[in-house]
Structure formats: C-alpha cells, structure tokens
Write a protein that holds these residues in place. Structure first.
Motif, short mmCIF file in Angstrom:
data_model
loop_
_atom_site.label_atom_id
_atom_site.label_comp_id
_atom_site.label_asym_id
_atom_site.label_seq_id
_atom_site.Cartn_x
_atom_site.Cartn_y
_atom_site.Cartn_z
N GLU A 6 0.75 -1.33 -0.04
CA GLU A 6 -0.17 -0.04 -0.03
C GLU A 6 0.84 1.33 -0.04
N ASP A 7 0.36 2.38 -0.51
CA ASP A 7 1.14 3.53 -0.46
C ASP A 7 0.99 4.10 1.10
N PHE A 8 2.45 4.99 1.15
CA PHE A 8 2.71 5.38 2.44
C PHE A 8 1.49 6.44 2.73
N SER A 9 1.09 6.24 4.10
CA SER A 9 0.33 7.25 4.37
C SER A 9 0.77 7.30 6.25
N ILE A 10 0.43 8.51 6.70
CA ILE A 10 0.67 8.91 8.04
C ILE A 10 -0.30 8.09 8.85
N ARG A 11 -1.56 7.77 8.33
CA ARG A 11 -2.65 7.05 9.05
C ARG A 11 -2.34 5.46 9.13
N SER A 12 -1.68 4.88 8.24
CA SER A 12 -1.26 3.41 8.19
C SER A 12 -0.05 3.22 8.98
N ARG A 13 0.94 4.35 9.15
CA ARG A 13 1.96 4.21 9.91
C ARG A 13 1.35 4.21 11.62
N ILE A 14 0.56 5.22 11.85
CA ILE A 14 0.07 5.22 13.15
C ILE A 14 -0.58 3.87 13.37
N ARG A 15 -1.26 3.35 12.60
CA ARG A 15 -2.10 2.20 12.94
C ARG A 15 -1.27 0.84 13.01
N SER A 16 0.20 1.04 12.39
CA SER A 16 1.00 -0.20 12.65
C SER A 16 1.68 0.16 14.18
N PHE A 17 1.99 1.47 14.73
CA PHE A 17 2.28 1.56 15.97
C PHE A 17 1.24 1.02 16.73
N ARG A 18 0.00 1.37 16.68
CA ARG A 18 -1.19 0.77 17.58
C ARG A 18 -0.82 -0.71 17.60
N PHE A 19 -0.81 -1.58 16.38
CA PHE A 19 -0.64 -2.83 16.49
C PHE A 19 0.40 -3.33 17.44
N ALA A 20 1.59 -2.71 17.15
CA ALA A 20 2.63 -3.17 18.00
C ALA A 20 2.47 -2.88 19.30
N PHE A 21 1.87 -1.87 19.79
CA PHE A 21 1.50 -1.61 21.25
C PHE A 21 0.52 -2.57 21.73
N GLU A 22 -0.39 -3.38 21.01
CA GLU A 22 -1.50 -4.26 21.16
C GLU A 22 -0.67 -5.41 21.32
N GLY A 23 0.33 -5.69 20.59
CA GLY A 23 0.96 -7.01 20.72
C GLY A 23 1.91 -6.95 22.03
N LEU A 24 2.59 -5.71 22.37
CA LEU A 24 3.24 -5.59 23.68
C LEU A 24 2.48 -5.93 24.88
N GLY A 25 1.14 -5.50 24.86
CA GLY A 25 0.36 -5.30 25.92
C GLY A 25 -0.15 -7.00 25.91
N ALA A 26 -0.56 -7.54 24.87
CA ALA A 26 -0.87 -8.93 24.83
C ALA A 26 0.11 -9.92 25.59
N PHE A 27 1.52 -9.38 25.10
CA PHE A 27 2.77 -10.16 25.48
C PHE A 27 2.71 -10.36 27.41
N LEU A 28 2.57 -9.01 27.72
CA LEU A 28 2.62 -8.67 28.75
C LEU A 28 1.44 -9.50 29.83
N LEU A 29 0.33 -9.55 29.16
CA LEU A 29 -0.96 -10.04 29.73
C LEU A 29 -0.98 -11.47 29.63
N LYS A 30 -0.27 -12.25 28.67
CA LYS A 30 -0.48 -13.52 28.61
C LYS A 30 0.67 -14.46 28.76
N GLU A 31 1.85 -13.85 28.97
CA GLU A 31 3.21 -14.64 29.17
C GLU A 31 3.75 -14.44 30.35
N HIS A 32 3.81 -15.45 31.23
CA HIS A 32 4.24 -15.55 32.57
C HIS A 32 5.88 -14.91 32.59
N ASN A 33 6.74 -15.51 31.53
CA ASN A 33 8.16 -15.15 31.47
C ASN A 33 8.21 -13.57 31.16
N ALA A 34 7.21 -12.76 30.70
CA ALA A 34 7.22 -11.64 30.35
C ALA A 34 7.17 -10.74 31.67
#
Length: 124
Positions: A6-34
């Motif tokens: 897809e073409d570059f857009s600020i909106r898609s970059r912001i969305r990718s950061f949101r997904f990354a933070f969701e992944g970090l949150g899920a990692f902390l919530l679901k993984e005991h080793n975290a």
C-alpha cells in the motif's frame, strides 16, 4: 498490475504502531515469562539509579535488556506458530521450539554477564 504494497500514509504508520503496542500489551498479559523479565528490568534500572552507572554502562544495560526482551518475544512467536501448525508431538517441532528457548537462554546469560561487569565494581 497493482502492487500488494500500500502507498505510504501517516494513518497507516500510526495504525502499525497501534498494532505493535497491542502486541506488547498482549505479551505482558498472556506470558508469564514477560513478568519475570519485567521485574528483572525494574530491578536492574533501580539498581543502576542507586549505584550511579555511567552513560556507557547504562547503554550496555539497555541493550542487554532489550536483547532479552526481543529474544523472549521471538521465542513466544515461534512457540505459538509451532503450536498452531501441529498439536501433535513432532521431533522437528520440538527441535525448533528448543532452539528458540536456547536463544532466550543465551540472551539472558549475556545480560547477566553485562550486569555483572557493570555492577560488581560498583558494589564491591
């Protein structure tokens, strides 16, 4: 034919950061080793503040801690993918999962060595 990229857009970059933070949150919530890594991170940074590490020592600690976090997250990804691929015991899947766990062990041992090099002279 239009590219899949897809073409570059600020909106898609912001969305990718949101997904990354969701992944970090899920990692902390679901993984005991975290949580183990989180507590170790807090202890190391607290000790670093108390003993007054130099900028270079702090940088070494940050890289060592980051190395462990990244290794643990990749290990979790590999374990989850392997569990998704097959719920049967398979020697190749065991090898893959053991290798990923070994990578975390090497990262953790490396971080311990960095911590010892930084903190032993300051504590003794």
């Amino acid at each position: 034919m239009k590219s899949q990229q897809e073409d570059f857009s600020i909106r898609s970059r912001i969305r990718s950061f949101r997904f990354a933070f969701e992944g970090l949150g899920a990692f902390l919530l679901k993984e005991h080793n975290a949580w183990i890594h989180f507590m170790a991170t807090i202890v190391v940074f607290t000790l670093a503040a108390l003993v007054g590490v130099t900028k270079h020592e702090l940088l070494a600690l940050v890289f060592a801690i980051g190395f462990v976090w990244v290794a643990e997250m990749f290990n979790t990804c590999i374990e989850r993918v392997m569990d998704f691929v097959s719920d049967q015991r398979h020697p190749e899947i065991k090898f893959i999962k053991d290798l990923a766990a070994g990578a975390v062990l090497i990262a953790a041992l490396t971080a311990v060595v960095v911590g010892l090099v930084v903190f032993i002279p300051k504590l003794f």
